[in-house]
Design a protein around this motif. Structure first.
Motif, PDB file in Angstrom:
ATOM      1  N   GLN A 122       0.856  -1.010  -0.078  1.00 15.48           N
ATOM      2  CA  GLN A 122       0.069   0.174  -0.047  1.00 15.48           C
ATOM      3  C   GLN A 122       0.826   1.285  -0.027  1.00 15.48           C
ATOM      4  OE1 GLN A 122      -2.031  -1.129   3.553  1.00 15.48           O
ATOM      5  NE2 GLN A 122      -0.894   0.849   4.822  1.00 15.48           N
ATOM      6  N   LEU A 137      -6.322  -4.246   7.254  1.00 18.75           N
ATOM      7  CA  LEU A 137      -6.776  -3.663   5.815  1.00 18.75           C
ATOM      8  C   LEU A 137      -7.287  -4.806   4.867  1.00 18.75           C
ATOM      9  CD1 LEU A 137      -7.154  -1.171   4.085  1.00 18.75           C
ATOM     10  CD2 LEU A 137      -4.887  -1.124   3.444  1.00 18.75           C
ATOM     11  N   GLU A 140     -10.620  -6.146   5.874  1.00 17.24           N
ATOM     12  CA  GLU A 140     -11.830  -5.267   5.458  1.00 17.24           C
ATOM     13  C   GLU A 140     -11.649  -5.347   4.045  1.00 17.24           C
ATOM     14  OE1 GLU A 140     -13.398  -0.640   6.068  1.00 17.24           O
ATOM     15  OE2 GLU A 140     -11.257  -1.162   6.688  1.00 17.24           O
ATOM     16  N   LEU A 171     -13.257   1.423   2.053  1.00 16.40           N
ATOM     17  CA  LEU A 171     -12.293   1.048   3.099  1.00 16.40           C
ATOM     18  C   LEU A 171     -12.022   2.083   4.257  1.00 16.40           C
ATOM     19  CD1 LEU A 171     -10.058  -0.754   0.803  1.00 16.40           C
ATOM     20  CD2 LEU A 171     -11.938  -1.735   2.333  1.00 16.40           C
ATOM     21  N   ARG A 172     -12.459   1.651   5.539  1.00 19.15           N
ATOM     22  CA  ARG A 172     -12.325   2.502   6.644  1.00 19.15           C
ATOM     23  C   ARG A 172     -12.935   4.128   6.298  1.00 19.15           C
ATOM     24  NH1 ARG A 172      -5.747   1.500   7.975  1.00 19.15           N
ATOM     25  NH2 ARG A 172      -6.087  -0.790   8.364  1.00 19.15           N
TER      26      ARG A 172
END
Length: 929
Positions: A122, A137, A140, A171-172
């Motif tokens: 990432q 992450l 999710e 995401l988040r």
């Protein structure tokens, strides 16, 4: 304050015209503004929605481009080898920060063919490096809200299509462009070796990269509570609208949902555009309104000036003339001008009216004086009221109400004349309600001098008085009519002798009670009959009889008053009824009956004559089974007949058994007339036999009724009913005719056999015997049946002879002159004596069956019967003994010298057909011998 009524007509007309013109202009401008700005709103909203749609398409283009580029990377041999063979240096070579930036993604993830994590990175933009993908992450990313469902679908597919699955996920809380692409070798001939996921945050490139492309201010809002106004949130999430707008004078904002891969809201796209066209349009419309208003004011001022110049003076002259006309000033006509228009025509018409009214004014004043004189001196009482006070009254009204002069009535409040007693306000209110309802003819009690009430019939006429309503009240004194109505009411509802309720009043009071009876509601009725009243009336005269009735009524009133609410009525000459609407127990009316009987047994002293009165009382205790008053009275009368047969206390309580018997009696009474007229009651014939030979020497005709529903009905029941209903004569004539036909036919048979003729006995009632048409009917019947008179024997009873001896002898002699024989029935049961029987022209006597029965009581009974038989022998009258049923009775009767016998010992009563058959059989038996 200035009022429009005080402005001259010309000025008022100009003002109204100008105001109307300005109103029309104002309404036109308002409507133009409304529709024009409404269209501007629609156009601006449409343009902003198009900008919102353009922003959505921009994001979609970016997503499609990322999906295409991810395919190139996924079909690279190095990527395929990473997932199938493994490559420790792949991260350093291909997943560094520069590689991620070149591919314009924020993260890359590589999964095996089974979906297991292999490699990933990432972008850390702050440190300008790439970091390994965090487990949180990754979890999710592969969750049900992320790429999990799409990955699971591909894992279940044996040969997945080599095409990226692209969409938006959160995401988040950050909306991400995401692609999921199958990985294979560069030649694309190998099986899928695993999966590659690219993701790019939308906030990192939108809208800043596309500010030159997007037309208006564009924002991407997160899906957070409170991020949107409530109305916008309701429109998008509850009403499921594609777009929601928010308008103000300065800007227009359009909101739309940016859906994720699962068609759930991922973010809100907000487009805000300034309202330039709307603001410029408002300014233009304001200028247009100002110019139109100025133009309207100018036109109104010009019109006002011209109207004042051409019409104002002439209208002012016309106004002054009309004022004089309104004030009844007819002396000066209106000034005329030379114009030939509408105003001149009105002036001429007004002048004509002035002339006409001046001529009629004197005539009307003369008529008014005459009408006033007629009103004041009229015989019809009248008064005029205004605002509830007497404005005027004539002398007739004053005299009727007991005042000395008309002036005593004038000024009095109408309410003081209207109330009757106790509640003046309620009475007055009812009077005014009738007037308000336009009921002008009704009766009312008018309060006169000293409060004396005068019943009046009012005829009210609304009239005008000084522009307001007044009432002309014409009054007719109906005191005499009320007195007569009271007398008539007393005659209708009260007994004239005692003042008690009569039969009609009793029925009126009983009917509502019978209609409202419930299961637990019981009433009582006492039916009281004076037993010896007729004899008292015949003996002492009607004055004494009336005194007895009044005294009895007084005593009954004293007794029944203690029983609670009840009605005492006299319904016949010697019949009284006490009706108790509701009783506490069934013993209450019985106790009252005993008290009444005890009280009435006390001697009466009427005009010095001491009298004793006995009573018979029938008591009805009933409920819902009684439907009409006549049913109750009929049952009471039935119980009375039962009570009359008692020897001691003559009180009879009507029982259920008696009720059934009464119903049966009513049914028989109902059917009896039709049965007589239709010939349903037929005679049967009981033979009379010679004691010595045993041969039949005659017959007695006995009436029998075979009812189609109730079977055989005893003569003891229907014969008394026929006598009570005056049908006995008709029934007797039918039996007589059929008996004569029977014996004539039988004697014809015997004549053919050369045998002597027989006779037939027919019983006559007292009514039949005393009938004026009896002799004519006898002659007619004998002629019609061709019967010899000596073959007919008419039976009569002793009681018929003793009641009217002289008339009875005369009628018997008339019958004997026809050749018809006479027989005395039930001999010995009455008051017969040798010296009285000698005067009657009898041919036969019949010994009653009660004496035949006493033959078996011993020597005393036999001696009594012998004495009666010897009495008949002394008169040389043959005797027939009735009711002989046994051999012993037959032997004793024969030993006492009785020549003929009738009874069950020999024969029972038989129909005519059986008699004919019997004689035919006897003749056949003798022939065979």
């Amino acid at each position: 304050m200035l009022s429009l009524k005080n402005i001259k007509l010309s000025t008022r007309t100009a003002l109204l015209f100008g105001s109307g013109l300005l109103m029309i202009l104002g309404m036109s401008i308002l409507l133009t503004r409304f529709f024009f700005l409404h269209e501007i709103n629609a156009l601006e909203l449409k343009a902003t929605i198009a900008a919102n749609r353009q922003a959505q398409q921009t994001i979609q283009i970016k997503l499609d481009d990322m999906a295409r580029r991810s395919g190139d990377w996924a079909f690279w041999d190095e990527t395929f080898e990473l997932l199938t063979l493994g490559d420790a240096d792949y991260y350093e070579r291909n997943l560094n920060a520069d590689s991620l930036k070149i591919n314009d993604v924020d993260l890359m993830v590589f999964l095996s063919r089974n979906g297991d994590y292999v490699e990933g990175a990432q972008l850390n933009a702050t440190a300008d490096r790439s970091d390994p993908l965090s487990p949180a992450l990754l979890t999710e990313l592969l969750s049900a809200q992320g790429m999990g469902p799409s990955l699971q679908q591909l894992l279940k597919t044996p040969q997945p299509v080599l095409k990226s699955v692209a969409g938006i996920i959160s995401l988040r809380g950050n909306p991400m462009l995401t692609t999921l692409t199958p990985v294979t070798a560069g030649n694309m001939s190998s099986d899928v070796g695993g999966w590659m996921i690219w993701a790019k945050s939308i906030h990192h490139f939108f809208p800043q990269r596309y500010e030159t492309v997007l037309q208006h201010d564009t924002q991407l809002l997160s899906i957070m509570p409170g991020a949107l106004p409530q109305t916008i949130a309701d429109a998008l999430f509850r009403q499921k609208l594609s777009y929601a707008e928010q308008l103000s004078d300065e800007q227009i904002t359009v909101f739309s949902i940016l859906p994720d891969l699962h068609q759930q809201p991922a973010a809100i796209l907000k487009i805000t555009a300034p309202r330039e066209y709307y603001q410029s349009s408002k300014s233009a419309l304001l200028l247009l309104a100002i110019f139109c208003l100025l133009g309207g004011i100018l036109i109104s001022l010009l019109f006002f000036r011209e109207l004042r110049r051409s019409l104002g003076t002439r209208l002012h002259i016309l106004e002054e003339g009309l004022k004089r006309l309104a004030q009844n000033d007819y002396t000066q006509p209106l000034r005329q001008d030379d114009a030939q228009d509408e105003i001149s025509m009105i002036s001429r018409v007004v002048n004509n009216l002035l002339t006409t009214k001046l001529e009629t004014h004197d005539a009307l004043e003369e008529v008014e004086n005459k009408l006033q004189a007629v009103y004041e001196n009229a015989r019809q009482p009248m008064l005029i009221t205004h605002e509830k006070r007497v404005l005027s009254a004539n002398q007739a009204a004053a005299t009727m109400l007991g005042y000395d002069s008309m002036g005593d009535l004038i000024g009095r409040h109408l309410d003081n004349l209207l109330y009757t007693a106790g509640t003046p306000s309620a009475d007055c209110a009812r009077f005014y309600q009738q007037i308000a309802a336009k009921e002008y003819n009704f009766e009312w009690n008018i309060a006169g001098h000293s409060g004396r009430l005068v019943p009046c019939e009012l005829h009210i006429t609304p009239i005008d008085h000084q522009g307001r309503q007044a009432l002309l009240i014409s009054m007719n004194d109906i005191s005499e009519r009320r007195l007569q109505e009271t007398k008539i009411r007393q005659l209708v509802f009260n007994d004239s002798l005692t003042g008690l309720s009569n039969r009609y009043a009793l029925i009126q009071r009983m009917q509502p009670v019978l209609k409202q009876l419930t299961d637990n509601h019981r009433f009582a009725l006492l039916y009281i009959n004076l037993t010896r009243f007729r004899a008292i009336n015949d003996t002492f005269g009607h004055e004494i009889g009336d005194g007895v009735i009044k005294t009895i009524a007084l005593r009954l009133e004293q007794e029944y008053a203690a029983s609670g609410p009840a009605t005492l009525a006299r319904i016949g000459g010697d019949e009284f009824v006490i009706f108790i609407p509701q009783i506490a127990t069934v013993y209450q009316p019985v106790r009252l009956s005993h008290k009444i009987q005890h009280r009435l047994l006390q001697p009466l002293i009427i005009d010095g004559v001491s009298l004793e009165i006995s009573t018979t009382i029938s008591v009805i205790i009933g409920g819902k089974e009684y439907k009409t008053v006549e049913d109750v009275l009929r049952c009471a009368d039935f119980a009375m007949s039962k009570a009359s047969k008692k020897q001691s206390k003559r009180i009879q309580v009507f029982s259920h058994r008696m009720y059934q018997e009464a119903l049966e009696t009513l049914a028989i009474q109902r059917d009896l007339p039709s049965a007589i007229r239709n010939g349903q009651i037929k005679p049967v014939f009981q033979p009379i036999v010679c004691c010595d030979s045993g041969e039949i020497v005659g017959f007695e005709a006995l009436a029998r009724w075979q009812h189609k529903e109730r079977g055989a009905i005893s003569p003891c029941r229907f014969i008394p009913m026929a006598e009570e209903s005056n049908l006995i004569v008709e029934l007797g004539e039918q039996v007589l005719t059929q008996a004569c036909q029977f014996i004539q036919h039988l004697n014809q048979m015997r004549s053919d056999q050369q045998k002597p003729a027989l006779s037939v006995h027919v019983n006559f009632s007292a009514h039949h015997f005393s009938s004026t048409a009896l002799l004519d009917n006898l002659v007619s019947t004998l002629e019609k049946t061709k019967l010899s008179p000596e073959q007919l024997v008419i039976e009569i009873t002793e009681s018929m002879l003793i009641e009217r001896p002289a008339e009875s002898v005369k009628r018997m002699e008339q019958i004997k002159q026809l050749g018809v024989n006479l027989a005395l029935d039930d001999f010995g049961t009455g008051y017969s004596a040798l010296n009285t029987l000698c005067q009657y022209p009898l041919d036969v006597v019949k010994l009653d069956r009660s004496f035949v029965l006493r033959l078996m009581d011993g020597q005393q009974g036999e001696a009594l019967v012998r004495a009666i038989i010897n009495m008949a022998k002394d008169l040389n009258l043959p005797m027939v003994a009735e009711g002989v049923e046994t051999h012993e009775q037959m032997l004793k009767i024969k030993a006492l010298g009785v020549s003929e016998i009738q009874g069950f010992y020999y024969y029972r009563p038989m129909p005519a057909e059986e008699v004919f058959a019997l004689f035919e059989k006897n003749a056949a038996d003798k022939t065979s011998l």
